[in-house]
Design a protein around this motif. Structure first.
Motif, PDB file in Angstrom:
ATOM      1  N   ILE A  87       1.923  31.278  16.433  1.00 42.71           N
ATOM      2  CA  ILE A  87       1.909  29.913  16.979  1.00 42.71           C
ATOM      3  C   ILE A  87       0.965  29.977  18.171  1.00 42.71           C
ATOM      4  CG2 ILE A  87       3.281  27.981  17.840  1.00 42.71           C
ATOM      5  CD1 ILE A  87       4.110  28.915  15.044  1.00 42.71           C
ATOM      6  N   THR A  88      -0.303  29.680  17.937  1.00 36.41           N
ATOM      7  CA  THR A  88      -1.348  30.030  18.898  1.00 36.41           C
ATOM      8  C   THR A  88      -1.972  28.821  19.587  1.00 36.41           C
ATOM      9  OG1 THR A  88      -2.951  30.084  17.088  1.00 36.41           O
ATOM     10  CG2 THR A  88      -1.910  32.167  17.684  1.00 36.41           C
ATOM     11  N   SER A  89      -1.273  27.681  19.550  1.00 34.50           N
ATOM     12  CA  SER A  89      -1.788  26.485  20.222  1.00 34.50           C
ATOM     13  C   SER A  89      -0.608  25.689  20.771  1.00 34.50           C
ATOM     14  CB  SER A  89      -2.629  25.634  19.269  1.00 34.50           C
ATOM     15  OG  SER A  89      -2.023  25.536  17.994  1.00 34.50           O
ATOM     16  N   PHE A  90      -0.833  25.076  21.932  1.00 34.31           N
ATOM     17  CA  PHE A  90       0.234  24.427  22.685  1.00 34.31           C
ATOM     18  C   PHE A  90      -0.262  23.078  23.179  1.00 34.31           C
ATOM     19  CE2 PHE A  90       0.658  28.968  22.844  1.00 34.31           C
ATOM     20  CZ  PHE A  90       1.999  29.192  22.607  1.00 34.31           C
ATOM     21  N   LYS A  91       0.487  22.040  22.853  1.00 29.35           N
ATOM     22  CA  LYS A  91       0.062  20.692  23.215  1.00 29.35           C
ATOM     23  C   LYS A  91       0.811  20.214  24.445  1.00 29.35           C
ATOM     24  CE  LYS A  91      -0.493  16.013  21.288  1.00 29.35           C
ATOM     25  NZ  LYS A  91      -0.155  15.141  20.128  1.00 29.35           N
ATOM     26  N   LEU A  92       0.034  19.653  25.387  1.00 29.89           N
ATOM     27  CA  LEU A  92       0.601  19.028  26.576  1.00 29.89           C
ATOM     28  C   LEU A  92       0.134  17.585  26.654  1.00 29.89           C
ATOM     29  CD1 LEU A  92      -0.081  22.248  27.521  1.00 29.89           C
ATOM     30  CD2 LEU A  92       1.339  21.404  29.395  1.00 29.89           C
ATOM     31  N   PHE A  93       0.871  16.788  27.407  1.00 31.77           N
ATOM     32  CA  PHE A  93       0.642  15.352  27.492  1.00 31.77           C
ATOM     33  C   PHE A  93       0.423  14.922  28.931  1.00 31.77           C
ATOM     34  CE2 PHE A  93       2.731  15.868  23.492  1.00 31.77           C
ATOM     35  CZ  PHE A  93       2.371  14.792  22.694  1.00 31.77           C
ATOM     36  N   MET A  94      -0.659  14.191  29.148  1.00 28.02           N
ATOM     37  CA  MET A  94      -0.857  13.481  30.400  1.00 28.02           C
ATOM     38  C   MET A  94      -0.272  12.071  30.303  1.00 28.02           C
ATOM     39  SD  MET A  94      -4.749  14.731  31.126  1.00 28.02           S
ATOM     40  CE  MET A  94      -5.045  15.966  32.397  1.00 28.02           C
ATOM     41  N   ALA A  95       0.239  11.716  29.124  1.00 26.66           N
ATOM     42  CA  ALA A  95       0.831  10.404  28.860  1.00 26.66           C
ATOM     43  C   ALA A  95       2.336  10.544  28.649  1.00 26.66           C
ATOM     44  CB  ALA A  95       0.181   9.780  27.629  1.00 26.66           C
ATOM     45  N   TYR A  96       2.997   9.405  28.457  1.00 22.31           N
ATOM     46  CA  TYR A  96       4.434   9.319  28.160  1.00 22.31           C
ATOM     47  C   TYR A  96       5.324   9.923  29.253  1.00 22.31           C
ATOM     48  CZ  TYR A  96       2.593   8.421  23.435  1.00 22.31           C
ATOM     49  OH  TYR A  96       1.911   7.937  22.355  1.00 22.31           O
ATOM     50  N   PRO A  97       5.228   9.397  30.489  1.00 20.48           N
ATOM     51  CA  PRO A  97       6.145   9.856  31.537  1.00 20.48           C
ATOM     52  C   PRO A  97       7.596   9.695  31.094  1.00 20.48           C
ATOM     53  CG  PRO A  97       4.403   8.497  32.466  1.00 20.48           C
ATOM     54  CD  PRO A  97       4.273   8.383  30.977  1.00 20.48           C
ATOM     55  N   GLY A  98       8.395  10.706  31.420  1.00 22.41           N
ATOM     56  CA  GLY A  98       9.803  10.671  31.067  1.00 22.41           C
ATOM     57  C   GLY A  98      10.098  11.168  29.670  1.00 22.41           C
ATOM     58  N   VAL A  99       9.067  11.455  28.893  1.00 17.80           N
ATOM     59  CA  VAL A  99       9.270  11.945  27.524  1.00 17.80           C
ATOM     60  C   VAL A  99       8.563  13.295  27.361  1.00 17.80           C
ATOM     61  CG1 VAL A  99       9.085  11.441  25.057  1.00 17.80           C
ATOM     62  CG2 VAL A  99       9.413   9.564  26.689  1.00 17.80           C
ATOM     63  N   PHE A 100       7.230  13.258  27.250  1.00 17.81           N
ATOM     64  CA  PHE A 100       6.449  14.472  27.042  1.00 17.81           C
ATOM     65  C   PHE A 100       5.595  14.844  28.257  1.00 17.81           C
ATOM     66  CE2 PHE A 100       6.415  13.023  22.391  1.00 17.81           C
ATOM     67  CZ  PHE A 100       7.415  13.913  22.024  1.00 17.81           C
ATOM     68  N   ARG A 130       1.907  21.603  36.288  1.00 12.61           N
ATOM     69  CA  ARG A 130       2.441  22.226  35.081  1.00 12.61           C
ATOM     70  C   ARG A 130       1.345  22.477  34.054  1.00 12.61           C
ATOM     71  NH1 ARG A 130       7.892  18.465  34.901  1.00 12.61           N
ATOM     72  NH2 ARG A 130       9.114  19.756  36.347  1.00 12.61           N
ATOM     73  N   ILE A 131       0.449  21.528  33.953  1.00 12.33           N
ATOM     74  CA  ILE A 131      -0.682  21.713  33.031  1.00 12.33           C
ATOM     75  C   ILE A 131      -1.504  22.934  33.439  1.00 12.33           C
ATOM     76  CG2 ILE A 131      -2.887  20.724  32.308  1.00 12.33           C
ATOM     77  CD1 ILE A 131      -1.454  17.955  32.407  1.00 12.33           C
ATOM     78  N   LEU A 132      -1.783  23.059  34.725  1.00 17.47           N
ATOM     79  CA  LEU A 132      -2.568  24.192  35.206  1.00 17.47           C
ATOM     80  C   LEU A 132      -1.871  25.513  34.896  1.00 17.47           C
ATOM     81  CD1 LEU A 132      -5.036  25.258  36.750  1.00 17.47           C
ATOM     82  CD2 LEU A 132      -3.701  25.023  38.861  1.00 17.47           C
ATOM     83  N   ARG A 133      -0.566  25.578  35.110  1.00 19.54           N
ATOM     84  CA  ARG A 133       0.169  26.815  34.827  1.00 19.54           C
ATOM     85  C   ARG A 133       0.100  27.168  33.342  1.00 19.54           C
ATOM     86  NH1 ARG A 133       3.415  28.850  38.803  1.00 19.54           N
ATOM     87  NH2 ARG A 133       3.705  27.537  40.663  1.00 19.54           N
ATOM     88  N   ALA A 169      -8.616  10.968  32.375  1.00 18.93           N
ATOM     89  CA  ALA A 169      -7.727  12.068  32.014  1.00 18.93           C
ATOM     90  C   ALA A 169      -8.496  13.187  31.318  1.00 18.93           C
ATOM     91  CB  ALA A 169      -6.602  11.556  31.125  1.00 18.93           C
ATOM     92  N   THR A 170      -9.459  12.844  30.492  1.00 13.18           N
ATOM     93  CA  THR A 170     -10.290  13.856  29.826  1.00 13.18           C
ATOM     94  C   THR A 170     -11.053  14.666  30.861  1.00 13.18           C
ATOM     95  OG1 THR A 170     -10.498  12.451  27.864  1.00 13.18           O
ATOM     96  CG2 THR A 170     -12.116  14.220  28.124  1.00 13.18           C
ATOM     97  N   HIS A 171     -11.646  13.967  31.835  1.00 13.04           N
ATOM     98  CA  HIS A 171     -12.370  14.652  32.916  1.00 13.04           C
ATOM     99  C   HIS A 171     -11.437  15.582  33.691  1.00 13.04           C
ATOM    100  CE1 HIS A 171     -15.405  15.106  36.112  1.00 13.04           C
ATOM    101  NE2 HIS A 171     -14.378  15.030  36.950  1.00 13.04           N
ATOM    102  N   ARG A 172     -10.246  15.081  34.008  1.00 13.02           N
ATOM    103  CA  ARG A 172      -9.288  15.873  34.796  1.00 13.02           C
ATOM    104  C   ARG A 172      -8.825  17.091  34.005  1.00 13.02           C
ATOM    105  NH1 ARG A 172      -3.820  14.001  35.472  1.00 13.02           N
ATOM    106  NH2 ARG A 172      -4.650  11.997  34.746  1.00 13.02           N
ATOM    107  N   ALA A 173      -8.569  16.923  32.719  1.00  9.24           N
ATOM    108  CA  ALA A 173      -8.158  18.056  31.892  1.00  9.24           C
ATOM    109  C   ALA A 173      -9.254  19.116  31.835  1.00  9.24           C
ATOM    110  CB  ALA A 173      -7.815  17.571  30.486  1.00  9.24           C
ATOM    111  N   ILE A 174     -10.492  18.677  31.720  1.00  8.46           N
ATOM    112  CA  ILE A 174     -11.619  19.618  31.692  1.00  8.46           C
ATOM    113  C   ILE A 174     -11.685  20.412  32.993  1.00  8.46           C
ATOM    114  CG2 ILE A 174     -14.144  19.771  31.700  1.00  8.46           C
ATOM    115  CD1 ILE A 174     -14.064  17.323  29.739  1.00  8.46           C
ATOM    116  N   LYS A 175     -11.532  19.728  34.116  1.00  6.77           N
ATOM    117  CA  LYS A 175     -11.619  20.418  35.412  1.00  6.77           C
ATOM    118  C   LYS A 175     -10.440  21.371  35.620  1.00  6.77           C
ATOM    119  CE  LYS A 175     -15.543  18.797  36.424  1.00  6.77           C
ATOM    120  NZ  LYS A 175     -16.690  19.729  36.282  1.00  6.77           N
ATOM    121  N   LEU A 176      -9.249  20.966  35.172  1.00  8.23           N
ATOM    122  CA  LEU A 176      -8.103  21.874  35.274  1.00  8.23           C
ATOM    123  C   LEU A 176      -8.325  23.111  34.412  1.00  8.23           C
ATOM    124  CD1 LEU A 176      -5.185  19.272  35.164  1.00  8.23           C
ATOM    125  CD2 LEU A 176      -5.803  20.715  37.115  1.00  8.23           C
ATOM    126  N   ALA A 177      -8.867  22.920  33.219  1.00  3.98           N
ATOM    127  CA  ALA A 177      -9.160  24.060  32.355  1.00  3.98           C
ATOM    128  C   ALA A 177     -10.221  24.961  32.985  1.00  3.98           C
ATOM    129  CB  ALA A 177      -9.625  23.569  30.982  1.00  3.98           C
TER     130      ALA A 177
END
Length: 466
Positions: A151-164, A170-173, A225-233
């Motif tokens: 299981i070599t891939s992990f999905k995270l969400f910048m959307a759906y507060p209170g759910v996902f 946490r994303i950075l970690r 959000a795409t820009h922010r995810a890229i910079k965090l990565a």
């Protein structure tokens, strides 16, 4: 061991096109030889499939499906049984579905639940990504164990507060952990905190129709959000795979990052290539059929998506198949667009729609196979077992009629949902025969597959990073 020869077709892979016969022994491709050559003419077989006038292509790999996904008080209407059968009818022979971690529970519990749902019920092969809903020290350690199990891939969400939703810390970690263990982070990139404000304001103003789903989930909030995810990565030293890219400005963010040499990848879906906000605005609540997230965009965004697929700034087309029936499920959002279950059916239509893109001049034949078969297999550690036709590959093979005409309709599809997102669309091209690991599961209009034929596929890490 059964020997099968597929004779006389045009073999199309991501790398080449050639008039060749394909020899299959048991579950694997063992040889290709030019049609009419002494080698091919010398083959003996228990079964010969005449592919004259047809394409012979790898079975499709749909790397983004949600069978039986709980959402908004209901669940996706396709089970692993119905959804994998429908996938095969459309020429897809492998899916990668998403196991879901519940907040407060370990990753293992979510993975075990999805294994229980799928095992013994699939007609084609399957694998899993892991949705991380709760990033903490315990789940970060579990990531290492899951990678070892395939299981070599992990999905995270910048959307759906209170759910996902996961915040930036946490994303950075999770990204840092992925950088260490080889796990690929997949990101739903929308600014969910800001979107929730806009949803609240729209409903307060009496804007309740389905079209407002697209209006509040603004393009700029996907791009941000795409820009922010890229910079965090980039900070984490991690690769990044952005799912269901729908907006021109988000494509631009990916292109800029790739131009800098960053290991950033993007996926789009047929709904963003063929549908638009015009569908969301259909009257009498019909627009609810097209509610998904990220949302459909105005039609002018499609040119940027097609261009991104041609230039390899987008590498994969998956479906994000997550069907909810119009009657009884989508209707939960009458009077409040925010309560419409998010998702569209499409696992049966992807290969055909992308062939139509070849007919229309958006893609070459080899690029069709690249984005629908080879690239998702490489991205998620399944290549060359999946995604190509070559000696040693699994015999997941589709004989495809490039001239057949068909009309997409809920009256004839095999997905367990009461509407088609592409109802009445006339397209050129149709699956004729499908083999899954050497077994014919579909021949013309005859379903020959069986529940339980599909096997779980442990995966290697992303092969674009090797």
């Amino acid at each position: 061991m059964t020997r099968t020869v597929i004779h006389g077709g045009l073999v199309v892979t991501a790398a080449e096109e050639l008039r060749a016969d394909v020899l299959i022994e048991g579950e694997q491709v063992v040889a290709l030889a030019a049609t009419g050559s002494s080698v091919a003419d010398g083959w003996t077989a228990d079964r010969t499939i005449d592919a004259t006038g047809m394409y012979v292509i790898p079975g499709g790999v749909d790397a983004h499906t949600h069978m039986e996904l709980p959402f908004g008080g209901t669940a996706a209407s396709d089970t692993f049984e119905t959804g994998t059968r429908a996938a095969a009818w459309g020429g897809t022979t492998t899916i990668v579905d998403f196991a879901v971690q519940s907040v407060g529970a370990p990753l293992r519990a979510g993975l075990d639940t999805w294994h229980d749902k799928a095992e013994g019920r699939c007609s084609i092969d399957y694998a899993f990504h892991m949705i991380m809903s709760d990033v903490n020290e315990s789940t970060l350690k579990e990531m290492d164990l899951l990678v070892e199990e395939g299981i070599t891939s992990f999905k995270l969400f910048m959307a759906y507060p209170g759910v996902f939703y996961s915040d930036d810390g946490r994303i950075l970690r999770a990204m840092q952990r992925g950088a260490d263990n080889g796990g690929l982070i997949m990101m739903h990139a929308e600014n969910g905190i800001a979107i929730d404000v806009l949803v609240e304001q729209a409903l307060a103003a009496g804007k309740t129709d389905p079209r407002y789903h697209g209006e509040v989930r603004r393009e700029l909030l996907e791009a941000e959000a795409t820009h922010r995810a890229i910079k965090l990565a980039q900070v984490a030293g991690s690769p990044l795979y952005v799912v269901h890219v729908s907006a021109a400005s988000a494509v631009a963010e990916l292109a800029a990052a790739r131009g800098q040499g960053l290991p950033v990848f993007g996926e789009t879906c047929p709904q963003y290539l063929f549908l638009s906000t015009d569908n969301l605005a259909e009257p009498d609540f019909e627009g609810a059929k097209y509610v998904c997230s990220t949302p459909l965009r105005p039609r002018e965004h499609q040119a940027a998506l097609w261009r991104g697929l041609r230039t390899d700034d987008l590498q994969v087309v998956s479906t994000d198949h997550c069907p909810f029936c119009f009657v009884g499920q989508k209707e939960l959002g009458r009077g409040d667009f925010s309560k419409i279950p998010n998702g569209l059916p499409g696992v049966e239509n992807r290969m055909d729609l992308l062939h139509q893109a070849v007919v229309d001049g958006h893609l070459t034949r080899r690029r069709w196979i690249e984005i629908a078969c080879a690239a998702p297999a490489r991205m998620f550690g399944l290549y060359p077992r999946k995604g190509t036709i070559a000696p040693g590959a699994d015999a997941d093979v589709v004989v495809y009629d490039p001239t057949a005409r068909q009309t997409i309709s809920a009256a004839t599809h095999h997905m367990n949902v009461d509407y088609s997102a592409y109802e009445g669309r006339e397209i050129t091209g149709k699956v004729r025969t499908v083999l899954s690991r050497g077994t014919v599961v579909l021949d013309g209009d005859a379903w020959l597959g069986r529940v339980g034929h599909g096997r779980f596929q442990p995966r290697a890490t992303c092969q674009y990073l090797s």
